[in-house]
Every structure is written in structure tokens, then in C-alpha cells.
Write an enzyme that holds these catalytic residues in place. Structure first.
Site, PDB file in Angstrom:
ATOM      1  CG  ASN A 276      -6.164  -3.647   7.948  1.00 24.34           C
ATOM      2  OD1 ASN A 276      -6.390  -2.968   7.039  1.00 24.34           O
ATOM      3  ND2 ASN A 276      -5.062  -4.213   8.287  1.00 24.34           N
ATOM      4  CE1 TYR A 277      -1.115  -2.967  10.144  1.00 20.97           C
ATOM      5  CE2 TYR A 277      -0.689  -1.021  11.594  1.00 20.97           C
ATOM      6  CZ  TYR A 277      -0.611  -2.416  11.047  1.00 20.97           C
ATOM      7  OH  TYR A 277       0.597  -3.180  11.717  1.00 20.97           O
ATOM      8  CG  ASP A 278      -7.256   2.689  13.324  1.00 22.05           C
ATOM      9  OD1 ASP A 278      -7.508   1.821  12.769  1.00 22.05           O
ATOM     10  OD2 ASP A 278      -8.291   3.488  13.810  1.00 22.05           O
TER      11      ASP A 278
ATOM     12  CG  ASP B  53       9.916  23.949   2.079  1.00 23.88           C
ATOM     13  OD1 ASP B  53      10.908  24.037   2.057  1.00 23.88           O
ATOM     14  OD2 ASP B  53       9.223  24.435   1.125  1.00 23.88           O
TER      15      ASP B  53
ATOM     16  CE1 TYR C  87      -3.978  -2.251   0.811  1.00 22.00           C
ATOM     17  CE2 TYR C  87      -2.214  -3.192   2.351  1.00 22.00           C
ATOM     18  CZ  TYR C  87      -3.426  -3.328   1.529  1.00 22.00           C
ATOM     19  OH  TYR C  87      -4.276  -4.413   1.765  1.00 22.00           O
ATOM     20  CG  MET C  88       2.805   3.506  -2.100  1.00 22.36           C
ATOM     21  SD  MET C  88       3.307   3.400  -3.844  1.00 22.36           S
ATOM     22  CE  MET C  88       3.808   5.113  -3.757  1.00 22.36           C
ATOM     23  CG  ASP C  89      -1.946   3.263   3.756  1.00 20.29           C
ATOM     24  OD1 ASP C  89      -2.549   2.547   2.878  1.00 20.29           O
ATOM     25  OD2 ASP C  89      -1.491   3.027   4.767  1.00 20.29           O
ATOM     26  CB  ALA C  90      -0.391   9.561   1.335  1.00 22.45           C
TER      27      ALA C  90
ATOM     28  N   GLY D 146      -5.497  11.923   4.385  1.00 21.87           N
ATOM     29  CA  GLY D 146      -6.484  12.629   5.221  1.00 21.87           C
ATOM     30  C   GLY D 146      -7.813  12.174   4.849  1.00 21.87           C
TER      31      GLY D 146
END
Lengths: 731, 731
Positions: A461-463, A528, A372-375, A381
Site C-alpha cells: 500500500n505504501y509508497d 560509510d 514491517y521491516m521493508d528492506a 529495491g
């Protein structure tokens, strides 16, 4: 022959019709309707489904409804150039786009609608009271199967199509993509047959949309997703009841099933018993002594203010805070007040979690693609659910809402998405007692109070709990906590002694028929930095063993700090080494302290993990931003997302690794530091059925930034100032 | 000629007499008298010196006196086999020894008088209600220049002399050793001349006793210490005003000056301005907004109890806690209650900070020897000063006193030496929200409440804060915080631009004429694990990249957990590696969970540093216990102190490294795990004049110890249970 064909056709038609009818009757939920979304603010756009759940599963779901926000955002207006788009602005974008030729008579979906931040130079110059900078929206839209990046000028209504030049990848999924993907298999007869054959009632089905990654030709030129399902029978924690080995490949654009792979029919569905984690579902007996109520109390109220919805001011800190659909939380223009001069000094222009990479370590058919690449795939968000007051954040917290658009551009409110609170943990800011050796009666101690900004994203599932913690001594701690529920694998085994070679289990047997599969988590932060101005340098301060020469000293060796200024990007591709350690400074070479040290901040790693996957492994190519723990790039407006703007099914041509390999000059330039926080997770039984939080962090810490300790003047606690408390009346 | 010689002699005699007179008049303080010690409990044995300070420096010391303990320990009696020696017992030891032939008509000093803990097997069998096991004291005494280890049986009065067989080293210094060492130079004319030549009033002199280490023949066969001095003029923070380059070698037994080295006469004493850190000395202007009062509140009181002075019971934890002169804090018999069975299960027999190693990185004359071993040389517990209520620990803390003997055996009380408190930080024990993908309305979050045991040792300039934090999920976090004041070096430079090669500065220019010298800190913990019984194994679970074979999977690689049970000690000499990572499990091979995993705890490192010194460098030989981050040894009663029982001036023959190299069997044995937490410290200006706390930690974490998440049943916070608070009346 023709009659036979007609009969065949009729028979098939009837079969399909029956299956469709059956599916329709058992369909767990109906798609949400966009026009209901704004009313149903808290949980939109999926809130319509809660009716199904509340009626069908009232026995399982006895929780009180989650409170909605009391704030009305309908009339919000922007005050700061970095303020996110308001409801009014989002509506305007929607209206401008709907009349644009590209969107007319086409099916389209908006994958993101965000503020297009003004040029950095303009933002840096802008001061409160100045006219607001022109407001523009950056829109990513899928129209007729093509991805478009557009700029919408909110004042002129002008729409500009931007060229991305990206050879691969798709935008972040919409929530609608995810939910529709999970229904897609249900109209497929083969799928339903399999489910029924496994003994599962279709009404008990819960399916998850799992990004496919990219492994070669079969994933090209179509936007795909894999759907896997679970049984909800007897538990809300369906994640612990996988229908193992069943994977449905779905085309996200056509919403059609492309392929069904079923390799787990011999694997039982693990039992529901002991999987429910809700308090209401627990047996009443308590073996642990209950704790007396304990709370962080501030009866005079918090010491921070939030001006104009987004500008946080606390102690010596000031920063802009906003929710973001992809990053979750964005901190901008972080400045700290110098305790000597009173001057507000720039520390960081922008900081956020840019991408996550979560590869699972099982190469078999139903698991290999879970990387996964969750973003970039799910929206870090978008998955940040309303926080639970008193439990997600302490009592004294302030909550900030997010405003996001649905796929058709309708804005909705995600209430309580971020919390901000002051924290006192009992820790010590600094201390000194004089010891018996010197005999002076001195004991000076200062308590440590900090400010925390928190969100919690539930990517299925994940938090992930992400904290930005600001300290009065100038330190910023960025902490990621992992909780939630494991992604588990069904197995025929119910005891390790049945397993010939435990190493080939790809994980740990957590319970009967349940394997917790080994996986990693990487969270890459975009930092940055802006140390007293934009032009900064990255200095690796290497700690090196030095041998003494003969006769020089009774010592044979000592450690020396050797400063190496990174000239180009490749000088700053850093792998941490315990036996060849360094400090990592971002300095302003043009600004020196009184005694001549360049002012700076350092990146201070703590516990972390490195990706060990083969660099040529397709997921690692896409997640190549984890190839180092630290990277430094020259600021480039388009380089925000470490896994690429279009991370979904990307081939890895647009990652931080690619950018950094250009080896651009970074000395005394506007630079961006990237830090990756990693976790190896070999599950253990304590993670079943829900995981106690594991966390790790790194710090941005002043290093010769101040002339001296900036918190000398904070007062100690005295009894007379502390609150007067009594137990609650009900207690 | 004879007359001339007589004249010369007379002249010299007069000079010396004058110098002695001068010295006597200016002598900053008189030695403490042992018989005053018990009365002067809080700060004894050096409390007599405070009179000097209060009269002579009343302008500098306006702080209220530090409160003394309200507890009367005169009638304390032991209840548990591991309870420390009481005042009555210490007095008995003193009386027994004073009539023993060895101590009659001899000068002697007791360097430690501790409980000789009964055999482990007996302690493990002992239960509350059983008769107390025979009480014995272990005494280390210097008699006529020899070190003796004795066992004193408190019931029979029998004294047994134990053979240590140690070829080198001396016992931990007494406080009297340290204070007398600091006066020794003052009777030396050369020394006083130098001081006066440097423009320092002898009354402003503050001197520190600095352990010499061992570098060869010149340190052999006599107990030596080096004394360095500072100017107290205009500041209580004399540490920032070194009389650089002046080192006095003193014989600790004869108290005579052996040698004076003066190589810094050209180096100015740094200025006093801006060095005072006390609140009373700060200028009034505040540029930082003051924070509103904030506090951890528990109006119904803490949830822990302390039975019989030392047995702490909280939530699901139970452990024995005691102060120790050398280790500081000792946690024994830590047990956690199983949430399924209600059974109290053994986790750790004994845990404590066994040794510290703090090498400075400057090979020059006045610095090379600074390679402290703070426990074995100074007594980590002896230096743990009374904690400051409200600042060192939160308001809801309980305080425990220590009882230690002076050099003549007289007991005194160190009040408020340890605090115990419950902590709520706003962190999350576990959480899960259902996401838009599944559409279920679930949000379950549990706050995290922990129990902290803390002490703060001030080893001269530095302050070490040691926390043992117990979590309800079974995790124990051991955290070390560093604060206090840097050991700095005087220099002629006041700006970096004057320095030809900054790398040769051995540190950072912190202020005009002040260099913060680079140094390391290592704290080595002795962790005698007891996972459901004494016989445990150490398993290195290596996380290894596995390449897939051709056609096996679209993936090229994944990570696999490979378990290696350590057979002998050398298998468990562990250097941490980011790119060859492992988990480190201590398991009970005879006890399995329901699904067959061996029950265990794992050692979880976080941020740390490794010693990089040459292995043959004398300090690294003595600090060889830092050669690895983890070691595992079979339990051996005599192997408690990682740097050796007699660490002072030891040659390094009796360290953990030596023991481990015996390569004894450790599989399925009673084993002890040793973990070293390290810090590299390159000082920065923010550390001047006092350092904001820097901390790091490691965890002992259950791994398949419980059948499942042990904190499923803890309730969430609800508003009605939380305290009702109002601002203080004064606010």
C-alpha cells in the site's frame, strides 16, 4: 462403525473437492512461470497476472500499458568493481549453482543474488583503466528448509558456503514467496467459507502477505506469514475495503495454511465509493483552477554524464550509483572536487537505506504483528516500481534500470527503477544585498541547482520516495517522502459520536467504517563516511549554556561549543535533544585546513520522530536500530543491514544495537555513521483514499571541509542564457 | 596661570579644529536629502550615498545599476480594507501631521506610518464591491525626544493620540537614524585618532549601527546605539575586516558620541584577500563544470492572478499580500477552496514574521550586546532590498513593490520587494504504484506545483529569505533561509594551534585573524488562524506510549493519541520534545466533518533550535517570546509584535511571554498561534566570505479540514502539454 467412518471420509472428501473446484474456478490468478519472465521484463515476475486483470477487470483498468525499457541489457558488461551483477553474470551464477551438489535434486529458492563487493582497500586503490577486480556473487538461498549464504566466484566457478552463525531469522522474501502466500488461503475451505459468508465474491478477493514479526515460541522454527484480504469490488483501491479481523497464518516453505483467525465477522466491508484515485475514475467537474503547464527545462541537455552505466559525474560531484534489491539505491565512492585545488576528495564510501521499521499501534489480534521491516523482509529495491516519466521525475530525467533474479535465478529487468535529474527550484545558493545602512549598491545572488537521484518503492500500500540530492556547495540531502495508501482497519462505526472513547480507536475515523491506524516509519541509513580517507573520528560538538562570572559581562549567559571526540561506540549512541543540542561531525583528524580546523562533514538532522515503544517489546527488540537517532560503528564488512542480515522473524540478536553495544573503538578509524529518519503518522481524512506526500530529510554537510565557500565562482543566471520556450502545439 | 590656560585652550581648540577639518575632508558621505528621495526610488533613502561609492570606488563596483521599477505608484488607490497606504495617502498623512500642533515648531521623525487595519469583524464582513472601510494611518513619531502613537483619519484629517502605557523601549529606528549613527563617530577626534592609529584611511571606513539592547541603568532614558567600523580597503566585503574592539556609543536623538571603548588595538585588521564575493571579482579559472542553463518554464504564463495589486488568486488559494516596513510580508485572509463543495474556506486571518531575535554568544565588551531584534529594531521590511530577477526568484516571477515613508513622511518606492512565483521542483504531490505482490498494473503519480511568496531582507551583513509556500493540498510551508555575510570578530590568531583553549574562542577560526562568532537566529511568526471562522481551539494531540496489560496482546506497548484541548494560555506554552511528541491542532470545535472529526489545521515543526540562554539574562528577557516554540493567545489587536511594540531597548515587559502569562481563556475563542523557528549557528569555513543558504521551515497543514484528499482531481503531466524549448540564441 467402519462404514460410518468411510461415509464420513467420503463426505469430507467431497466437501474439500467441491471447495477446491470452486476455488480453482474463482482463482484470481495463476502463478507466474519463470521462463516467461525475461520477456515480460517491466513487471516481472508477476506480469503474467496482468492478463487476468486486463481481461477480468478491463472496466477498471483503462490505463495505457506502462512503457518498457528501450535498453537491452543482455550484453551489459561490468566496468567498475562495484557494478551490479549483469544479466550474463546472473545467468552464470544460476548455471554454476544448478550443478552444485547442494542444489541438485533439491527444491531451492534464491532469495538474493548480489555482487559480493571486493574488499574496500582494493576498491579504493582501483582506478579506471585497471583490470576489473575478480567478480563474485553473494547468494542467499533456501535449500530444503535451510538458509545458506554462498559466495560464487564467477571466474573460477567456485562456490563457498559462508557461516553466518545467526541464531534466528530468515532471508528476505522472494517475490514468489509473497505471491504464493496470497493464494495459499484460497485452497482452504474454511477461509473460502468465511469470505463467502462476508458476502464477497472470491473473484473480487485481493490478499496481502504481511510479515509476522516474532513474538515468541509460536513463531519459531518455521517461516511464517500472515495473509489478510480485501474486496476489490468496485475499486482498484481495495486497501480501503478490508475484510477486517480475518488473518490467515501460512507456512512460507510448505505453503500450507497453519491457522485462520476470524474475529471481524460483525464488521462491515467499507464501501467502494470515493476510493478510486486514478485520474480516469474521477468525476469531471473541477473546482480548482487548472494550472498552466510548468516544467523544468534544459534545452541544451543535462549537465551530468553517466559513464559506464553507473558512474555519475555532475558539476563538482562524482559517484557510483546502482540499484539494489534490498537497499533500493546504493551510492558509492561519492567524491567532490575541491574548488581551490581541483582535487577530487572522498566524502562517502557507501550510503544506502539499510532498513525500515514500520510498527502499527494497535495491539489487537489482526494488527499487533504489523511491524514491517521493508528492506529485510520485502526488499526495498524489489518493490521499487518503474517510475512514471514526467510525473515521478521531471522531463529532463535519466532513468536507470535494475536487473534482479527471480527465485530460480533467472534475471529480469526492472526498467526505470531509478531516475537522475538536475533540479532548479527557484531556491538561492547564496545571496547578499547591501542595505540602506551601508549604502553600497551590491546585489549578488546565485541560483541553486542540484542533482537528484530518486527511487520510489511501493511496499504494497505504501509508497516511499527516496531522494539523494547533491548540491554544489558539497551538501548531500537525503530525503524520504511518504505517499501511497494507508493500511486501514474496518470498523462498525461511521461517525465519531458513536464511539465511547475515541482514544481507544487506535487511529482516526477517515470515512464511514474506515479507521486509519496510527503508525510510525523509521528509515535507517548506512553512511560509510570517508572524509579524505578512511580513518575518521566522530565529534559531538555540544552547544552548552555557560554562565558568566560576577562582573565578567553585562550578559549572564552565552552558548559555547564543546567538542567531544567519541572514543568508543557507546559515546556515539545519540538521542537528539532540543534543549541539549549538538552538532555531529565526522572529521579526519589527520587533515587540517590552512587555519587548523580538522576537515569534516556533519550530519544535520531536521524534523524526525523517535520510537517510543517499550525496549522489551518484541518488535522494538527487532527494530532496536531505532533506539537512537545516530550510531557510529567501526567498519565491518558484515554489518550492512541495521536489522540483521536475516531480519525476517529475527529475534533481534543481530541488529545495529547489538553491534554497537560491543563498544568498540571508533576514534580515528574507518567508521560508519547510521542515521534514522522517523515519522509518527496519525492519519487524517486528507490521507483518504490516497495520501499527499509527507517528507522529511537530513543532510550531510561540509564543515571546515573546504577552505572557504566552494561556490563563489558559480555564475548568476542571465536572461541571454535561458531557454526560449513556447507552449506545446496542442496547448 | 591664566595665560597658560589660554594657551592650553588655544592648543586644544586648534587640535579639535584640525581634527574636524581632517574629518570633514575625509568624510565618506553626506547625509541624504529627503526631497531627493522619491526620484531616487529604488534605493532611497540612502541612494545619494551611491554617488560617493561610484566615484570613489569605481574600481570595486563594476556592477550594472539595479533596475528600478517600471510601475508608477503615484496614482495607486486602495481597493481592499487591508491594502497598504498609497503614496497619495502617505502624502496626506504627512500634510495632516505637519499642520498638527504636536509637530509644529518641533523636530520630529516618523518611525512608522502604516495602515491602521480596520476592526477584524468589519474586514471579515467586507466583500469586493462594498464601499471601502474608512482609511486610517497608524503613526509612530518621535517628537522632542518623546515617542507618540497616533491615529490619523485620512478622510476627516483627525489625529488621535493613543496611550501606549509602555514603561520602556523606543520605536523601530528610521533609516535616517541608522545612517546618521554611522557618521556620528567621525566628528569625534578620539575616534578618528584611533582609526588612523590602526593604519586605516578614514575614507576606507564603513561603520554599522548596532542596537545596544538593554542591560540596566546605563541604557535608560536615552536612545542609544553602538557603532562599530570596518575597513573597506581592497574589498566590498568590509564585514570581514573588523576594527576589532572599537565600539562607539552614540545617542540617537542628539547624534552625539557618548562613549568610545577601544580594547582591540593589538588585534590586526584581517586581510582583504579572498573576501570579495562578487562574480566580477572572481578569478577566471573554473574547476567545477559549468552547468547547462536550467529554468522553470511556463510559456502559457503563470496560473495566478493578482487582482487590485494585492489579492493573489492561484489554484484553490486566495489571499491578500502586502509589504510591511516592520514585518516584511503580511499574508491576510488566506482562504482555500474546498474541492468538494467549491466553497472558499477561511484558514488564516493574518500571518507574518512578528519578530526576530539574534543573540551572539560572546560576553566580551565589543560583543555582549549583539542581541538583535531585526523587526522591532531595524524594520525587517525596511531592510528587504529589491530582488534580483532570475536569481532571487525564477524567471516566471511577478514582483511587488513596497511604498514606505522616510523619517519626514515623504513616501518612496522599494521596487521588487516581494516576488510571487509558481514552482515545480520535480517533487511528487501523491503517488501509488501497485507492487508485484498484488500484480495490478497501476501507476498514478501527480506532480507537485506550488505558489511561493518571497522576500529577502538584508539586515546589514545577514540576508534572510522568507518564503510562504502554498500547496494545492492545503498545506502552507513557511521557510526561512539564512545567507549573506557573517558578523565576524578580529583576532590575533591565524591558526588554531596557537590557541590555548579553543572553547574560549566564542566561535570558529574561519580564516587568518577572523573568528565566526557563535550565534542563534529565532524568527517568531504571528499566525492568526481562522479555521472556518474566528472561534477556534488549540488541541495538543499527545503521542503517548501505552503498555498493554498482561495477556492483552503479544505486544508490550503501542502509541496512543491523547487529545488535550488547551483551556488557557499556559496550557499552550509548548516546548517541543522528541521523546514526548505531540501534534498541534487548531480546530473549529463547532464544525465537524461528515464522520465527526473537528475540522482543523496543524502546526508541523521541522528542524528547529531552542534558546538556551538564562531566562534572567537581559537579552533573553527581551527575547522571552523564544522561551517556547509555540504559544497561543486570544486575539488582541494590540498584541502583534512578539518583542513588544517598542522593542528597541525595551526591558521585556511587553513581550509575548508577558501576554501569555496572563493565562487568558483560549478555548473556542478567536486565537493567535505563535511559532518560533530557531537556528544555532556555529560558523564554519564554508561560511567565509559569504554563506551558502541554510534554511528551515514549518508547516500549517490541514488535518481533517477536508473530507478527503483535496488533490485527487489534479491531472498528471502529459508530454503534449509541456512547453517546447530551445537553447537561447546566444548559447
Amino acid at each position: 462403525m467402519e462404514a460410518r467412518n468411510i461415509l464420513r471420509f467420503l463426505f469430507l472428501f467431497l466437501c474439500v473437492a467441491l471447495m477446491l473446484l470452486f476455488t480453482w474456478v474463482h482463482l484470481p490468478y495463476a502463478p507466474p512461470y519463470a521462463n516467461e519472465l525475461l520477456d515480460c521484463a517491466t513487471n516481472s515476475p508477476w506480469c503474467t497476472s496482468k492478463n487476468r486483470l486486463q481481461s477480468k477487470q478491463s472496466n477498471l483498468l483503462k490505463e495505457p500499458p506502462i512503457p518498457t525499457s528501450h535498453r537491452n541489457h543482455a550484453s551489459d558488461t561490468p566496468h567498475h568493481p562495484l557494478d551490479p551483477l549483469t544479466i550474463q553474470e546472473l545467468n552464470k551464477v544460476r548455471s554454476i549453482l544448478s550443478s552444485h551438489p547442494l542444489f541438485k535434486s533439491s527444491t531451492y529458492a534464491l532469495h538474493s543474488v548480489d555482487l559480493e563487493e571486493p574488499e574496500k582497500a582494493l576498491v579504493l586503490k582501483w582506478e579506471k583503466g585497471d583490470q576489473l577486480l575478480p567478480r563474485r556473487a553473494s547468494v542467499v538461498a533456501r535449500v530444503n528448509g535451510n538458509s545458506n549464504v554462498l559466495t560464487v566466484d564467477l571466474s573460477t566457478g567456485q562456490v563457498t558456503v559462508r557461516e553466518t552463525g545467526l541464531p534466528s531469522g530468515y532471508p528476505m522474501m522472494t517475490i514468489e514467496d509473497m505471491t504464493t502466500a496470497t493464494w495459499a488461503p484460497l485452497v482452504n475451505g474454511d477461509f473460502n467459507r468465511t469470505i463467502i459468508q462476508r458476502g464477497i465474491n472470491l473473484a473480487d478477493l485481493a490478499c496481502l502477505p504481511i510479515s509476522t514479526g516474532w513474538y515468541g515460541k509460536s513463531e519459531e522454527n518455521r517461516r511464517l506469514i500472515k495473509v489478510q484480504c480485501y474486496s476489490m469490488e468496485g475499486t482498484v483501491n481495495f486497501y480501503m475495503r478490508p475484510i477486517e479481523g480475518l488473518t490467515v497464518l501460512v507456512d512460507l516453505d510448505t505453503k500450507q495454511v497453519v491457522e485462520i483467525s476470524d474475529k471481524g465477522s460483525n464488521i462491515p466491508i467499507p464501501k467502494a465509493a470515493n476510493t478510486d484515485y486514478r485520474y480516469s475514475a474521477q468525476e469531471l467537474h473541477q473546482v480548482m483552477n487548472l494550472l498552466n503547464p510548468i516544467s523544468i527545462e534544459q534545452p541544451k541537455g543535462p549537465s551530468f554524464t553517466i559513464e559506464d552505466e553507473h558512474l555519475v559525474k555532475w558539476a563538482n560531484w562524482e559517484f557510483h550509483l546502482k540499484p539494489d534489491a534490498r537497499a533500493g539505491v546504493i551510492i558509492s565512492r561519492a567524491k567532490v572536487r575541491d574548488s581551490d585545488t581541483g582535487e577530487l576528495r572522498d566524502v562517502m564510501y557507501k550510503g544506502f537505506s539499510s532498513e525500515l521499521f514500520v510498527p502499527y499501534m494497535d495491539p489487537t489480534d489482526a494488527w499487533y504483528f504489523k511491524t514491517y521491516m521493508d528492506a529485510g523482509e520485502y526488499g526495498f529495491g524489489l518493490q521499487a516500481m518503474p517510475l512514471d516519466p514526467l510525473n515521478d521525475c521531471p522531463r529532463n530525467a535519466y532513468y536507470m534500470d535494475g536487473v534482479f533474479p527471480t527465485a530460480d535465478g533467472t534475471p529480469y529487468v526492472r526498467s526505470n527503477m531509478i531516475c537522475v535529474f538536475e533540479r532548479y527550484t527557484g531556491d538561492i545558493g547564496w545571496r547578499h544585498s547591501e542595505s540602506p545602512i551601508t549604502g553600497m549598491q551590491i546585489r549578488e545572488v546565485r541560483p541553486k541547482v542540484t542533482l537528484v537521484v530518486r527511487m520510489a518503492a511501493s511496499v504494497a500500500n505504501y509508497d516511499y520516495i527516496v531522494d539523494w540530492e547533491f548540491q554544489t556547495d558539497g551538501l548531500i540531502r537525503i530525503k524520504v517522502g511518504l505517499s501511497g495508501i494507508l493500511m486501514v482497519k474496518g470498523t462498525e462505526y461511521d461517525n465519531i459520536n458513536q464511539i465511547p472513547n475515541q482514544e481507544n480507536l487506535y487511529g482516526t475515523l477517515l470515512s464511514e467504517n474506515v479507521i486509519g491506524v496510527i503508525h510510525d516509519h523509521y528509515v535507517t541509513f548506512h553512511l560509510d563516511m570517508e572524509i579524505d580517507g578512511s580513518d575518521n573520528s566522530f565529534v559531538q560538538v555540544n552547544i552548552k549554556k555557560e554562565q558568566t562570572s560576577a562582573g565578567e559581562s553585562p550578559r549572564k549567559s552565552y552558548l559555547k561549543a564543546v567538542r567531544n571526540v567519541a572514543k568508543t561506540e557507546k559515546d556515539a549512541q545519540i538521542k537528539l535533544k532540543l534543549y541539549d543540542p549538538s552538532e555531529f561531525h565526522v572529521i579526519n583528524p589527520s587533515k587540517k585546513t590552512r587555519v587548523g580546523n580538522p576537515v569534516g562533514y556533519k550530519v544535520v538532522p531536521s524534523g524526525t520522530a523517535a520510537s517510543l515503544l517499550d525496549l522489551q517489546d518484541p518488535p522494538q527488540k527487532r527494530g532496536a536500530f531505532t533506539n537512537n537517532q545516530i550510531w557510529v560503528t567501526p567498519y565491518n564488512r558484515s554489518e550492512q543491514w541495521a536489522g540483521g542480515l536475516f531480519a525476517y522473524q529475527s529475534h533481534g540478536e543481530d541488529t545495529l544495537a547489538t553491534w554497537s553495544d560491543r563498544d568498540r573503538a571508533i576514534e580515528n578509524k574507518d567508521i560508519v555513521v547510521w542515521y534514522t529518519l522517523g515519522f509518527h503518522h496519525i492519519p487524517c481524512q486528507e490521507d483518504f483514499p490516497i495520501m499527499p506526500t509527507v517528507s522529511s530529510s537530513f543532510d550531510l554537510k561540509p564543515v571546515n571541509f573546504f577552505e572557504s565557500n566552494p561556490i563563489l565562482r558559480i555564475p548568476p543566471n542571465v536572461e541571454n542564457d535561458l531557454p526560449v520556450c513556447k507552449p506545446a502545439a496542442s496547448g
